[in-house]
Design a protein around this motif. Sequence first.
Motif, PDB file in Angstrom:
ATOM      1  N   PHE A 105      -5.290  -2.050   4.559  1.00  0.00           N
ATOM      2  CA  PHE A 105      -5.636  -1.635   5.542  1.00  0.00           C
ATOM      3  C   PHE A 105      -5.892  -2.194   6.851  1.00  0.00           C
ATOM      4  CE2 PHE A 105      -7.123   0.724   1.306  1.00  0.00           C
ATOM      5  CZ  PHE A 105      -6.039   2.006   1.484  1.00  0.00           C
ATOM      6  N   ILE A 117     -10.880   6.706   4.572  1.00  0.00           N
ATOM      7  CA  ILE A 117     -10.153   5.551   4.198  1.00  0.00           C
ATOM      8  C   ILE A 117     -10.957   5.871   2.870  1.00  0.00           C
ATOM      9  CG2 ILE A 117      -9.102   4.146   2.934  1.00  0.00           C
ATOM     10  CD1 ILE A 117      -8.542   3.374   6.403  1.00  0.00           C
ATOM     11  N   VAL A 122      -2.724   6.785  -0.120  1.00  0.00           N
ATOM     12  CA  VAL A 122      -3.850   7.289   0.719  1.00  0.00           C
ATOM     13  C   VAL A 122      -3.127   5.879   2.878  1.00  0.00           C
ATOM     14  CG1 VAL A 122      -6.363   6.232   1.770  1.00  0.00           C
ATOM     15  CG2 VAL A 122      -5.739   7.352  -0.452  1.00  0.00           C
TER      16      VAL A 122
END
Length: 301
Positions: A158, A170, A227
């Motif tokens: 990320f 997130i 994600v």
Amino acid sequence: MGWRSVIITQHAKLSYSAHAMIVQTNDGINQIPVDDVSLLLISTTQAVITTALISELSKKNVKIVFTDEAREPISEIYGYYPANRTAQLLREQVNWDLQLQQILWTKLVANKIINQINVLNLLEHSTDELVTELEKLELNDLTNREAVVAHKYFPLLFESGFTRRDGSVINAALNYGYSILLSAVNQEIVANGYVTYLGIHHDSEENQFNLASDLMEPFRPVVDCWVANQKFNQLTPDIKYGLVELLSLELKYNGKKMILRNVITDHVRNCLKYLAGKANSFTIEMELSDEVPNNAINDNV
């Protein structure tokens, strides 16, 4: 077992009639064959469900998940353990061979790390640090490489400084996806007649799903990958739908192309057979697709 994930997102009445789930909303009435349903996610507090429907879904081993006011999974319903649950099975589970448990946990951790490396490769991130840690993995992960890898993996996936301990959107999406995976693994453990709270590594008295928490580990990177490939500032219904629909994602498991829902079925069954001493060897080989999954269409009302 069915194959459809059904999500209820608005004021509705859910009932049962003629082998079908009847969903009444302001937009009309939908009829869904009970035999087709694998998961019912009631993602609203404005829905009413009849005991007749709960009973029929439980007979079919359909997982029913409820959410709270924030539409986060808060509880689930599953039927009493099936007829194949016997005192003998429970005794077997309590007395699973310690060495087999340690070997299996090592395999689960190794495959989780391998899949984390695969995710980073798919998204064109550096993997050198994770490969180095994987090479240090010992039996039963005595040096806790799993935690060390996680500490390095998530900031690479990320952003620098990212932590799993904050309340970011997130993390909310990751937790939502993990809860869906946990529910699916629980479903398979119960279907095989075992109890969910006796794990091989996780051992919390406050966790009813220690065994599922163990067996689901290799699948977490599937959620991570999805994600990481999204751009969102809120945990919208579309994001939640996509996370649920990951159960229909196709990947390769032990050399075969299968959807994730079926992979979980085989995986749990294989793990339980190994722990019970009914399989001399055990293999976990899972490959994510070269195409990072995007949002998918599912049955939502």
